[in-house]
Scaffold this motif. Structure first.
Motif, short mmCIF file in Angstrom:
data_model
loop_
_atom_site.label_atom_id
_atom_site.label_comp_id
_atom_site.label_asym_id
_atom_site.label_seq_id
_atom_site.Cartn_x
_atom_site.Cartn_y
_atom_site.Cartn_z
N GLY A 1 38.38 83.50 10.31
CA GLY A 1 36.98 83.86 10.17
C GLY A 1 36.05 82.72 10.54
O GLY A 1 34.97 82.94 11.09
N LEU A 2 36.47 81.51 10.26
CA LEU A 2 35.66 80.35 10.62
C LEU A 2 35.61 80.12 12.13
O LEU A 2 34.62 79.61 12.66
CB LEU A 2 36.20 79.09 9.93
N ILE A 3 36.68 80.48 12.79
CA ILE A 3 36.72 80.30 14.26
C ILE A 3 35.76 81.27 14.89
O ILE A 3 34.99 81.00 15.76
CB ILE A 3 38.16 80.51 14.80
N LEU B 1 48.24 82.93 -1.27
CA LEU B 1 47.22 81.92 -1.02
C LEU B 1 47.18 81.53 0.45
O LEU B 1 46.09 81.38 1.03
CB LEU B 1 47.46 80.70 -1.91
N SER B 2 48.33 81.38 1.07
CA SER B 2 48.36 81.03 2.49
C SER B 2 47.81 82.15 3.36
O SER B 2 47.18 81.89 4.39
CB SER B 2 49.78 80.65 2.93
N TYR C 1 43.39 83.89 6.96
CA TYR C 1 42.28 84.78 7.34
C TYR C 1 40.93 84.06 7.24
O TYR C 1 40.05 84.31 8.06
CB TYR C 1 42.28 86.04 6.48
N ALA C 2 40.78 83.17 6.28
CA ALA C 2 39.54 82.40 6.18
C ALA C 2 39.38 81.48 7.39
O ALA C 2 38.28 81.34 7.94
CB ALA C 2 39.52 81.60 4.89
#
Length: 124
Positions: A122-124, A112-113, A118-119
């Motif tokens: 991806g947001l950055i 989960l971490s 990675y999420a």
């Protein structure tokens, strides 16, 4: 620590994980020296140190031929055990007990971490 490792990679410098760990701890302690007394800080850094230092040793405890089971052992159980070995004295000192379900919890927390990390990138 991850930021220090990535900065070294961007600048084409070879660096040790131990140096990145020490640099990140030093930066945090320069900002707030009282963080050293924080149990979360101590457990986090000692656990990462244990993972880096002992994970290869621990993963050789069990020899598995099935590739999927080997990946689960190497990436979940060996990491959890390595972190718990070095965090054990601090857990005993502060909490007077060892977490009973650390292996079971880490089966969920580690994947989960990774997804969350990675999420976030991806947001950055």
């Amino acid at each position: 620590m991850f930021s220090f490792l990535q900065l070294a990679k961007i600048l084409n410098h070879k660096t040790s994980v131990y140096n990145a760990l020490a640099a990140s701890a030093l930066l945090i302690l320069m900002i707030d020296p009282f963080t050293l007394a924080d149990v979360g800080f101590q457990l986090s850094y000692i656990a990462v140190l244990g993972i880096v230092a002992l994970q290869k040793f621990v993963k050789n405890w069990v020899l598995i031929d099935v590739i999927y089971l080997k990946k689960i052992w190497d990436n979940l159980f060996a990491i959890s055990i390595a972190a718990e070995i070095v965090a054990f004295p601090i857990c005993i000192f502060y909490f007077h007990q060892l977490p009973n379900y650390f292996l079971l919890a880490n089966i969920i927390a580690l994947p989960l971490s990774t997804i969350i990390l990675y999420a976030e990138l991806g947001l950055i």
